[in-house]
Design an enzyme around this catalytic site. Sequence first.
Site, PDB file in Angstrom:
ATOM      1  N   SER B 513       0.833  -1.209   0.000  1.00 38.67           N
ATOM      2  CA  SER B 513       0.000   0.000   0.000  1.00 38.67           C
ATOM      3  C   SER B 513       0.864   1.254   0.000  1.00 38.67           C
ATOM      4  O   SER B 513       0.411   2.317   0.386  1.00 38.67           O
ATOM      5  CB  SER B 513      -0.946  -0.018   1.202  1.00 38.67           C
ATOM      6  OG  SER B 513      -1.773  -1.155   1.128  1.00 38.67           O
ATOM      7  N   HIS B 514       2.103   1.105  -0.455  1.00 42.98           N
ATOM      8  CA  HIS B 514       3.054   2.206  -0.387  1.00 42.98           C
ATOM      9  C   HIS B 514       2.962   3.090  -1.618  1.00 42.98           C
ATOM     10  O   HIS B 514       3.893   3.174  -2.406  1.00 42.98           O
ATOM     11  CB  HIS B 514       4.466   1.656  -0.197  1.00 42.98           C
ATOM     12  CG  HIS B 514       4.547   0.693   0.947  1.00 42.98           C
ATOM     13  ND1 HIS B 514       5.542  -0.236   1.092  1.00 42.98           N
ATOM     14  CD2 HIS B 514       3.737   0.515   2.023  1.00 42.98           C
ATOM     15  CE1 HIS B 514       5.348  -0.941   2.193  1.00 42.98           C
ATOM     16  NE2 HIS B 514       4.245  -0.506   2.774  1.00 42.98           N
ATOM     17  N   VAL B 515       1.842   3.735  -1.769  1.00 45.27           N
ATOM     18  CA  VAL B 515       1.639   4.662  -2.883  1.00 45.27           C
ATOM     19  C   VAL B 515       2.036   6.048  -2.405  1.00 45.27           C
ATOM     20  O   VAL B 515       1.614   6.494  -1.336  1.00 45.27           O
ATOM     21  CB  VAL B 515       0.179   4.624  -3.372  1.00 45.27           C
ATOM     22  CG1 VAL B 515      -0.103   3.279  -4.016  1.00 45.27           C
ATOM     23  CG2 VAL B 515      -0.808   4.859  -2.253  1.00 45.27           C
TER      24      VAL B 515
END
Lengths: 248, 587, 405
Positions: B513-515
Amino acid sequence: MKKRAKTLPGVTRRQVLTWTTLGVAATVTQAADAVSLKGTPGWTPFSDNPPESFDQQGWLFFTPEEAQTLEAIVDRLIPADELSIGGKEAGCAVFIDRQLHGFYGTFERLYMQGPFHQGTPQQGDQSPLIPQQRYRQGIAALNRYVQQSAQKNFADLQPEQQDHLLQAMEAGKVHFDGYDAQSLFNDVLTNTMEGFFADPIYGGNKDMVSWKMLGFPGARYDYRDYIDRHNENLGLEPISMMQWKARG
Amino acid sequence: MKKLPKTDVVVIGLGWAGSIIAKELADEGLEVIGIERGPWRDTARDFNVATVTDELRYVMREELMLRTRQNTCTMRNNPSQTALPMRTWGSFHPGNGTGGAGNHWAGITFRFQPEEFRLKSHLTERYGANAIPDELVLQDWGTTWEEMEPHYMQFERVAGTSGYAANLNGEKRAGGNPFEGMRSGDYPTPPLRQPYGPTLFAEAAKNMGYQPFPVPSSLVSEAYTNPYGVTMGPCTFCGFCTNYGCANYSKASAITTVLPALMRKENFTAYTNCEVLEVLTDSSGKKATGVTYIDSSGDKWEQPADLVIVAAFTFENVRLMLLSKIGEAYDPVTNRGTTGRNYAYQTANGVTLFFDNKNFNPFIGAGAVGMGIDEFNNDNFDHSGLGFLGGGSIRVTPIGSAPIGYRPVPPNTPKWGSQWKRAVKDNYLSTMSIGCEASSYTTRTNYLSLDPNYSDPHGRPLLRITFDFAENDLKMAQYCTGKVAEIAQSMNPRQIVAKPMSGHWNSVPYQSSHVVGGFIMGADPSTSSVNKHLQVWDVPNLFVVGASAFPQNPGYNPTGTVGALAFKAAHAIRHYYLKRPGEMITA
Amino acid sequence: MKTLTSLSLAALLATASFVAQAQPEYDQISRGSYIATLGDCTACHTTDATQPFAGGVKLQTPFGTLVGANITPDPATGIGNWNYDDFKRAMTAGIGHGGKRLYGAMPFTAYTKMSDADLRDLWAWMQTLQPIHHEVETNQLPFPFNIRSSLMVWNWINFDKGEFQPHPDKSAQWNRGAYLVEGPGHCGTCHTPKNLLGGDKGGQFLTGEVVEGWYAPNLTNSDHSGLGKWTTEDIVSYLRTGVNRFDIASGPMADAVSHSTQHWRDDDLQAVATYLKGGDKQSEKVPQPLPASDERMQLGAQIYASKCSACHSPGGRGEQNIFPQLKDNPLLNQSDATSLIRVVAAGSRGVNTDIRPTAPAMPSFAGVLGNDQIAAVVTYIRNSWGNAAAPVDATAVQKVKDNLQ
């Protein structure tokens, strides 16, 4: 400003009332017509957030014929052998039936606005059909196909014939009239595996059969006494969420 | 639309960043309102230990994530395609409710390295300007390690982060990460104990001359009371961690470390189940006047405020700025505009090791328990002549092994039938994997914009992601995964399977989820959206805080830096802004 | 841009009119305010934080509902037309303005022990309260308890009038503690067993009683089920922060800590601890713990490992300031398991205080455990790790549930 009490997801009316009675410690007002919180929320006895489950007997979504077909499929995907009972006995079809009856069956949580386009594989599932429609249409198309080619339903084929057809569906080598055979296979495979490996509360994984097969201890929450025991069979019996509720 | 009484501060989002800033500003005596689009989350009710161990519900059905029906993104790999909506989350998992994605995160809490904050300058100095591939648009952050370090410390102290310091005030200590920047204080709690897999990996890495260290973890290793007075309990390695809420108060999140203290403040109010529609500005466009939001019954409200803090997830931060017309929307053709530029992701790689006669008990684990090495991360190794920049954090972190999702089998195993079942059973306990969470460097055509075709239930355009992996990143993935495979091979498994990231970005399988990026920080208003205090250029009373501010993404998990940026913004507001409200901070 | 957010008493007193007045009065009001905190007046007399002391708190008693009165100086609905003698008579004799007898829920049986000096200070402070017009019907009891003259009989049986007399052979600290516990702190109101009429049972001061669906535990110095194993530090920490190694205040005690004891002066908390620890150890009939082989114990052990140990730890060790230890914990040995059953079945939120804001909650297990299983796990923790107490059965669990639903 209009103020009226209301129930919102995650904050039940009961809670709103309870917090209010706590007076100094916590107050909840209905400012702006939505839940506004001031103070540490209180506690309502028995407050929990349980999983969706259904106690009724019988099929909740499938017709008997659909159920028979699906049970035949799940019993080939997960055949009974020396390692475990089969998918049917493990409850995988019951699991899918309950899932289709519940919120998953209608994709009520998902974005289902159009326009619908096929897209690239990277763009994921773009079908306008909800799972209930997928199973209803897909199983009907499968049985039409089997009727046309073998004059019987899928469930009445020999296991080898069933495997053969399922392999063709998986590989995209067979085409049904009115429904994409491969996507039916993929949905059934995904949901069958969910049912076989999920907590038994959802209707599959009877007696935690898959967890016992793997050595997965289930609903435990504390391995502090075990983390230092490296490369060792710990012999932990699995536990399910409702392990003791069922007996009580 | 009805107008509410004005407040001093309105904070959008009550995840990590929003809760921290709300607490810091409430401590300053300001009247603070926090607006959260999701529900109130309570550990004992929502993450009841008796029912939280539910993989179907929390992983497959994404119970804690934002419902895509409420709000989602559209995606495409390049500007020539038509973006389509992500109807279910796959690649990443935006959170919802108080605590945000911080409820279901893994807990890995790296600091970025000193060089990262001046990445472009650093790489230019080391390799020359020509060594930076043309496709990349790397930038400096407009801040320095020295300015960041105290705020990393603040976040770690709130989260109780466990780990072993290798560089404590200049004192070098063996056993920690030799590549981490100098720390002004030790980790608040000691490292977690390690299961078998990470232990085996660390031995192998050490034998090859690498320096393994315990992964810094905000799953605390012992009972811990943070500076807000909030107490957490120790991690029990339950294996229901990433994607789950924590039932025993051991995973740091806003709800376990900040909100208990924040909710006691008389000058703080939380609005839950209220979705902010727009940040309002006056006619000059240079002053935010408040926000509008819609409550769960569909009524719209205006909440005026002197100071507006936008602290939602990366995507919603950028979308709100686009919807509110703050800054100029980025255009990849003209390369003009800043809102939406420098969107980046993370490049996930891994190697799976199949053993005979080993038992890893893979169900014993947690999102951030594990051992790692950093020799091939970021610019910790010489990139001369390699043809790429960047690298990844190599580590073994057994997050748990609930079996709907975790059933490792060798390639070419059938997906069903008796042969499949045998393979699943034979490999379940005896397989481990080494991950490599690697950098993602920004390009001109990876960006965020409003979608022209799809809208949310309120009729507002969805956010459109245009993203594909840079060639640079795919080369890096090959190289780094090769290094992982060497370590794996040295451990003598029956078989290894290496999976470097390859091909196009696929939105279906979960990666991370590392956007990051889209509303980035920097020193130059023409190429950034916020200054080093997270203050929006030309709109001094608006701060936008989160991973949206990262100009690119190094090979580390982002949350530690998100937390540090939240404290940095709060510090700037307390110590500079409030002395001269309404002005850009020049300090 | 800063806003004054809390209209605290201190802020009120800091206004010019008060500062201009003589210093002794300020001191007296300040003392009176502290006495109101000691007595936790707000517990029964404030429902709405914006209307302090305007009454309206409903008290469920075994006899019916009583409602805390409006004690602001409003002449029509409060006590604005009372004088000090009226007030003192109410506090020490249970007789209100115009001779109306007060119900025992107003703990005048404890307040009768308060000194005249303290009562005068308290009265002085009450004069400074904002008058609030708020009509409260205090007596909502059914017949015959609604007949106030019935209280004459009650008082004759249950009430010993008279100011606290120090024990000359005890230290000043002990005597201060005794005064606080027996007088303004009115601990016996909840912790002393009640007779059929709701009066204190003679000779059983602080030995524990069921109150509002909770069991207010034994506060005597007994080792097995009293405070014998608590140190004075444990007692002070509990009252100051709501938390110590054995317990987190919950239910009505959470309110008492939140409104009252966390604000007590340190020397007063030390005095209370000294008094409670200085009491005689009662001779208790300590039962033998159930054997581990008992079926209920075996089931309880399995449930504990799966559901409880993640917080309370293997062996019932607990964790400082967040998860109470269950090992060697006299709270588990109480004769009455109502509170234990309640927190397991229904869950409960611990108190949050200035020093310990965490307020962790015990989750509800009624959704996953049947009555027999709840009984088994409660029986298990009551008979493990140094604890020993009577087993609990499913009927007892159902009774607790019925009272809550």
